[in-house]
Write a protein that holds these residues in place. Sequence first.
Motif, PDB file in Angstrom:
ATOM      1  N   MET A  11      -4.029  16.294 -22.450  1.00 56.11           N
ATOM      2  CA  MET A  11      -2.683  16.832 -22.656  1.00 56.11           C
ATOM      3  C   MET A  11      -2.680  17.762 -23.858  1.00 56.11           C
ATOM      4  SD  MET A  11       0.248  16.685 -21.183  1.00 56.11           S
ATOM      5  CE  MET A  11       0.136  15.149 -20.245  1.00 56.11           C
ATOM      6  N   SER A  12      -2.004  18.891 -23.744  1.00 53.92           N
ATOM      7  CA  SER A  12      -1.914  19.856 -24.839  1.00 53.92           C
ATOM      8  C   SER A  12      -1.299  19.214 -26.073  1.00 53.92           C
ATOM      9  CB  SER A  12      -1.063  21.054 -24.404  1.00 53.92           C
ATOM     10  OG  SER A  12      -0.683  21.824 -25.518  1.00 53.92           O
ATOM     11  N   GLU A  13      -1.762  19.638 -27.259  1.00 54.20           N
ATOM     12  CA  GLU A  13      -1.208  19.115 -28.496  1.00 54.20           C
ATOM     13  C   GLU A  13       0.192  19.639 -28.777  1.00 54.20           C
ATOM     14  OE1 GLU A  13      -3.942  19.797 -31.659  1.00 54.20           O
ATOM     15  OE2 GLU A  13      -5.425  18.381 -30.882  1.00 54.20           O
ATOM     16  N   THR A  14       0.699  20.553 -27.943  1.00 53.27           N
ATOM     17  CA  THR A  14       2.062  21.045 -28.134  1.00 53.27           C
ATOM     18  C   THR A  14       3.093  20.000 -27.745  1.00 53.27           C
ATOM     19  OG1 THR A  14       2.040  22.057 -25.936  1.00 53.27           O
ATOM     20  CG2 THR A  14       1.418  23.458 -27.811  1.00 53.27           C
ATOM     21  N   ILE A  15       2.671  18.956 -27.073  1.00 51.27           N
ATOM     22  CA  ILE A  15       3.532  17.787 -26.871  1.00 51.27           C
ATOM     23  C   ILE A  15       2.711  16.536 -27.102  1.00 51.27           C
ATOM     24  CG2 ILE A  15       5.019  18.968 -25.188  1.00 51.27           C
ATOM     25  CD1 ILE A  15       3.739  17.039 -23.109  1.00 51.27           C
ATOM     26  N   LEU A  16       3.392  15.463 -27.456  1.00 51.41           N
ATOM     27  CA  LEU A  16       2.758  14.163 -27.630  1.00 51.41           C
ATOM     28  C   LEU A  16       3.407  13.193 -26.653  1.00 51.41           C
ATOM     29  CD1 LEU A  16       2.818  14.000 -31.547  1.00 51.41           C
ATOM     30  CD2 LEU A  16       0.944  14.794 -30.083  1.00 51.41           C
ATOM     31  N   VAL A  17       2.601  12.361 -26.035  1.00 52.79           N
ATOM     32  CA  VAL A  17       3.103  11.381 -25.076  1.00 52.79           C
ATOM     33  C   VAL A  17       2.654   9.994 -25.511  1.00 52.79           C
ATOM     34  CG1 VAL A  17       3.149  10.647 -22.661  1.00 52.79           C
ATOM     35  CG2 VAL A  17       2.971  13.085 -23.216  1.00 52.79           C
ATOM     36  N   ALA A  18       3.612   9.083 -25.630  1.00 52.73           N
ATOM     37  CA  ALA A  18       3.290   7.703 -26.021  1.00 52.73           C
ATOM     38  C   ALA A  18       4.065   6.754 -25.126  1.00 52.73           C
ATOM     39  CB  ALA A  18       3.650   7.465 -27.484  1.00 52.73           C
ATOM     40  N   ARG A  19       3.406   5.681 -24.737  1.00 51.67           N
ATOM     41  CA  ARG A  19       4.079   4.688 -23.896  1.00 51.67           C
ATOM     42  C   ARG A  19       4.060   3.326 -24.574  1.00 51.67           C
ATOM     43  NH1 ARG A  19       3.833   3.755 -17.355  1.00 51.67           N
ATOM     44  NH2 ARG A  19       5.054   1.829 -17.335  1.00 51.67           N
ATOM     45  N   SER A  20       5.204   2.658 -24.532  1.00 50.19           N
ATOM     46  CA  SER A  20       5.328   1.298 -25.035  1.00 50.19           C
ATOM     47  C   SER A  20       6.047   0.485 -23.976  1.00 50.19           C
ATOM     48  CB  SER A  20       6.103   1.271 -26.352  1.00 50.19           C
ATOM     49  OG  SER A  20       6.285  -0.057 -26.804  1.00 50.19           O
ATOM     50  N   GLY A  21       5.333  -0.395 -23.323  1.00 48.78           N
ATOM     51  CA  GLY A  21       5.930  -1.154 -22.227  1.00 48.78           C
ATOM     52  C   GLY A  21       6.356  -0.223 -21.110  1.00 48.78           C
ATOM     53  N   ASP A  22       7.621  -0.297 -20.742  1.00 53.96           N
ATOM     54  CA  ASP A  22       8.141   0.523 -19.653  1.00 53.96           C
ATOM     55  C   ASP A  22       8.785   1.821 -20.138  1.00 53.96           C
ATOM     56  OD1 ASP A  22       7.430  -1.253 -17.573  1.00 53.96           O
ATOM     57  OD2 ASP A  22       9.181  -2.494 -17.987  1.00 53.96           O
ATOM     58  N   VAL A  23       8.680   2.103 -21.433  1.00 54.68           N
ATOM     59  CA  VAL A  23       9.315   3.289 -22.018  1.00 54.68           C
ATOM     60  C   VAL A  23       8.249   4.302 -22.426  1.00 54.68           C
ATOM     61  CG1 VAL A  23      10.737   4.166 -23.911  1.00 54.68           C
ATOM     62  CG2 VAL A  23      11.266   1.945 -22.865  1.00 54.68           C
ATOM     63  N   THR A  24       8.426   5.534 -21.977  1.00 55.15           N
ATOM     64  CA  THR A  24       7.551   6.630 -22.403  1.00 55.15           C
ATOM     65  C   THR A  24       8.339   7.580 -23.296  1.00 55.15           C
ATOM     66  OG1 THR A  24       6.140   6.547 -20.432  1.00 55.15           O
ATOM     67  CG2 THR A  24       6.198   8.627 -21.636  1.00 55.15           C
ATOM     68  N   THR A  25       7.727   7.986 -24.407  1.00 60.47           N
ATOM     69  CA  THR A  25       8.333   8.960 -25.312  1.00 60.47           C
ATOM     70  C   THR A  25       7.533  10.252 -25.269  1.00 60.47           C
ATOM     71  OG1 THR A  25       9.136   7.225 -26.800  1.00 60.47           O
ATOM     72  CG2 THR A  25       8.994   9.463 -27.693  1.00 60.47           C
ATOM     73  N   ILE A  26       8.205  11.341 -24.980  1.00 59.66           N
ATOM     74  CA  ILE A  26       7.601  12.675 -25.040  1.00 59.66           C
ATOM     75  C   ILE A  26       8.161  13.373 -26.273  1.00 59.66           C
ATOM     76  CG2 ILE A  26       7.430  14.939 -23.945  1.00 59.66           C
ATOM     77  CD1 ILE A  26       7.553  13.605 -21.243  1.00 59.66           C
ATOM     78  N   THR A  27       7.268  13.829 -27.140  1.00 56.72           N
ATOM     79  CA  THR A  27       7.663  14.514 -28.365  1.00 56.72           C
ATOM     80  C   THR A  27       7.223  15.969 -28.304  1.00 56.72           C
ATOM     81  OG1 THR A  27       7.404  12.455 -29.627  1.00 56.72           O
ATOM     82  CG2 THR A  27       7.500  14.508 -30.878  1.00 56.72           C
ATOM     83  N   LEU A  28       8.174  16.884 -28.410  1.00 60.22           N
ATOM     84  CA  LEU A  28       7.839  18.296 -28.540  1.00 60.22           C
ATOM     85  C   LEU A  28       7.147  18.479 -29.883  1.00 60.22           C
ATOM     86  CD1 LEU A  28      11.248  19.805 -27.318  1.00 60.22           C
ATOM     87  CD2 LEU A  28       9.259  19.125 -25.945  1.00 60.22           C
ATOM     88  N   ASN A  29       5.974  19.130 -29.887  1.00 59.73           N
ATOM     89  CA  ASN A  29       5.131  19.061 -31.075  1.00 59.73           C
ATOM     90  C   ASN A  29       4.659  20.447 -31.541  1.00 59.73           C
ATOM     91  OD1 ASN A  29       3.691  17.632 -33.115  1.00 59.73           O
ATOM     92  ND2 ASN A  29       1.800  17.891 -31.931  1.00 59.73           N
ATOM     93  N   ARG A  30       5.634  21.285 -31.866  1.00 56.04           N
ATOM     94  CA  ARG A  30       5.342  22.542 -32.570  1.00 56.04           C
ATOM     95  C   ARG A  30       6.262  22.606 -33.801  1.00 56.04           C
ATOM     96  NH1 ARG A  30       5.991  27.702 -30.049  1.00 56.04           N
ATOM     97  NH2 ARG A  30       4.155  28.363 -31.244  1.00 56.04           N
ATOM     98  N   PRO A  31       6.128  21.647 -34.704  1.00 59.39           N
ATOM     99  CA  PRO A  31       7.098  21.557 -35.804  1.00 59.39           C
ATOM    100  C   PRO A  31       7.126  22.799 -36.686  1.00 59.39           C
ATOM    101  CG  PRO A  31       5.195  20.141 -36.205  1.00 59.39           C
ATOM    102  CD  PRO A  31       5.097  20.597 -34.783  1.00 59.39           C
TER     103      PRO A  31
END
Length: 261
Positions: A1-21
């Motif tokens: 996955m491109s570093e321009t976004i971050l993807v993390a999953r915890s249990g049944d929840v996925t968090t997508i973070t836009l990552n060009r701060p």
Amino acid sequence: MSETILVARSGDVTTITLNRPERINAFNVEMHGALAAAIAHVAEDGTRCLVLTGAGKGFCAGQDLSDRVSKPGDPPPDLGASLDARYNPLIRSLKALSMPVVAAVNGIAAGAGANLALACDIVVAAKSAAFVQSFCKVGLIPDSGGTWTLPRLVGAARATALMMLGDKVSAEQAVQWGMIWAFVEDDQLLTTVLAMAAQLAAQPTQGLALMKKALARSGANTLDAQLDLERDLQAEAGRTQDYSEGVRAFMEKRAPKFLGR
């Protein structure tokens, strides 16, 4: 996955973070592609709630204009083609997800970034966050569904003024106007949103998906058509295992264990 976004999953929840701060998470072609791929993956991987947020001090500044710089003598860019290729599929894919989508707006949400947040099912903002329809500042019209979403949230008069003036709307004002669900102290944003996401993921998510279908069509339907739609979707909901579990749990005076099917 491109570093321009971050993807993390915890249990049944996925968090997508836009990552060009360094660019307030403004969209370039690479981030568009990475986000599209992440949403497509989430749609199929069993996630039961999606959280969308931004890295750094802002949620998303919209389009990175430096990604569209043309040389003298070049023809003007075809922005309609850009919408067809990137922004419109993004909003459509986000709205089509059969799970709750929660935006955690951690700072400025401008232009397409504001309309991306407002396309989510529930929006929670940090107290310092703000929303701005910045298109008028560069001679454009709101896109990414903004001309459809914003009037439905705040009414035609407010939507028109916000689009034509380009004024910022604070998180507190956005709540008062019904533009978003809630705002919280900055340091409580992710804690609050992830707790909400966990609660949503534990609910009968197939029923929530049907709820999203009903809400999406309510604006264009007559009352008779909406009543018919409710009938059809309720019949579908009544055939799910989660409905049976919910009734059993109620009768047995225990907490239900929903599986999303």
